[in-house]
Design a protein around this motif. Structure first.
Motif, PDB file in Angstrom:
ATOM      1  N   GLU A 102       1.272   2.851  -3.448  1.00 38.00           N
ATOM      2  CA  GLU A 102       0.131   3.664  -3.864  1.00 38.00           C
ATOM      3  C   GLU A 102       0.105   4.993  -3.114  1.00 38.00           C
ATOM      4  O   GLU A 102      -0.153   6.054  -3.701  1.00 38.00           O
ATOM      5  CB  GLU A 102      -1.175   2.900  -3.616  1.00 38.00           C
ATOM      6  N   LYS A 103       0.382   4.968  -1.825  1.00 34.14           N
ATOM      7  CA  LYS A 103       0.391   6.196  -1.030  1.00 34.14           C
ATOM      8  C   LYS A 103       1.478   7.162  -1.501  1.00 34.14           C
ATOM      9  O   LYS A 103       1.293   8.385  -1.469  1.00 34.14           O
ATOM     10  CB  LYS A 103       0.592   5.852   0.443  1.00 34.14           C
ATOM     11  N   GLN A 162      -0.376   2.659 -11.009  1.00 34.16           N
ATOM     12  CA  GLN A 162      -0.291   3.985 -10.401  1.00 34.16           C
ATOM     13  C   GLN A 162      -0.027   5.082 -11.437  1.00 34.16           C
ATOM     14  O   GLN A 162       0.090   6.249 -11.073  1.00 34.16           O
ATOM     15  CB  GLN A 162       0.826   4.009  -9.347  1.00 34.16           C
ATOM     16  N   ASP A 206       0.822  -1.211   0.000  1.00 32.68           N
ATOM     17  CA  ASP A 206       0.000   0.000   0.000  1.00 32.68           C
ATOM     18  C   ASP A 206       0.858   1.264   0.000  1.00 32.68           C
ATOM     19  O   ASP A 206       0.431   2.314  -0.482  1.00 32.68           O
ATOM     20  CB  ASP A 206      -0.918   0.020   1.231  1.00 32.68           C
ATOM     21  N   GLN A 254       0.111   8.937  -4.505  1.00 34.69           N
ATOM     22  CA  GLN A 254      -0.921   9.890  -4.098  1.00 34.69           C
ATOM     23  C   GLN A 254      -0.286  11.178  -3.593  1.00 34.69           C
ATOM     24  O   GLN A 254      -0.766  12.279  -3.869  1.00 34.69           O
ATOM     25  CB  GLN A 254      -1.800   9.266  -3.004  1.00 34.69           C
ATOM     26  N   ARG A 313       1.688  13.258  -6.565  1.00 36.37           N
ATOM     27  CA  ARG A 313       0.773  13.917  -7.493  1.00 36.37           C
ATOM     28  C   ARG A 313       0.410  15.330  -7.023  1.00 36.37           C
ATOM     29  O   ARG A 313       0.106  16.203  -7.845  1.00 36.37           O
ATOM     30  CB  ARG A 313      -0.514  13.097  -7.648  1.00 36.37           C
TER      31      ARG A 313
END
Length: 243
Positions: free
Chosen positions: A137-138, A169, A134, A141, A144
């Motif tokens: 993905e974080k 991603q 995870d 995030q 971005r």
């Protein structure tokens, strides 16, 4: 963000035609639209020059004022580390994904204004599993929110699954193909893997073309010219250090 600033080495083999090809690639990426901001570069087989294109594109975007992050997601065999000079040990992606480092520890400013970099970090025996975490993905995030563009360098997709995992991603993918080594079925397999991951294919870069050959003169916007930048062994990913 790490307080250490990494000095980027300039590749002496770059020439006018190469630089123009990178600028055209940069322009084509911008024309893909504002929604395309996280872009991965991949290939089917090693030695296509993918890492060099990723590096030079990120630098080119930074030079026109775009806040750019280059992410080295090739934990198995990093090429980008050779483009940086550091006074101390560098923390990297593998350490972040394994919980040893924080987000701020692995992002480095570079000597190129507007360009930051995340390097792969120490070799990991289970890179695919790390990319499934995870935390990966974080990470995306978070970046971005801070960058205009994020360029992601990933391993060859015919050898390992890492690139397909990273593709989840990304907003789009560019496939780098070495001239004279194209296998239709191999490239189709790479294309299918990206589509299964839900990643839009933005296009391809045909690399290592002899622009002096008949029919290529003047088409620098599509083709670059490189020497060799390291090799992967046939059993890519089996052991680090085998060439």
């Amino acid at each position: 963000m790490s307080s250490q600033v990494l000095t980027l080495k300039k590749n002496e083999e770059e020439d006018y035609n190469f630089e123009e090809a990178i600028k055209t690639l940069r322009t084509n990426l911008q024309f893909c639209g504002k929604s395309i901001r996280v872009v991965m570069f991949t290939n089917s087989l090693p030695d296509a020059g993918k890492s060099e294109i990723s590096f030079c594109l990120a630098r080119s975007l930074a030079q026109i004022g775009k806040k750019t992050l280059l992410v080295d997601a090739d934990i198995r065999k990093s090429e980008l580390i050779t483009r940086c000079e550091a006074e101390h040990d560098i923390c990297g992606l593998s350490e972040y994904l394994s919980g040893q480092r924080t987000y701020g520890d692995i992002i480095y400013q570079t000597s190129e204004e507007n360009m930051d970099i995340i390097l792969a970090g120490p070799y990991s025996p289970n890179p695919a599993e790390l990319l499934e975490e995870d935390l990966f993905e974080k990470l995306f995030q978070a970046v971005r929110m801070s960058y205009d563009y994020v360029i992601v360098d990933t391993p060859p997709m015919a050898k390992v699954i890492d690139g397909a995992i990273a593709a989840r991603q990304c907003d789009g993918a560019v496939i780098v193909i070495e001239s004279g080594t194209v296998s239709y079925h191999l490239e189709q397999r790479t294309k299918e893997q990206l589509e299964k991951a839900g990643c839009r294919i933005l296009g391809t870069v045909l690399n290592k073309v002899d622009i002096r050959s008949k029919g290529y003169y003047g088409k620098y916007g599509k083709y670059g010219k490189y020497g060799k930048y390291g090799r992967y062994d046939e059993g890519y990913g089996a052991e680090r250090g085998k060439k």
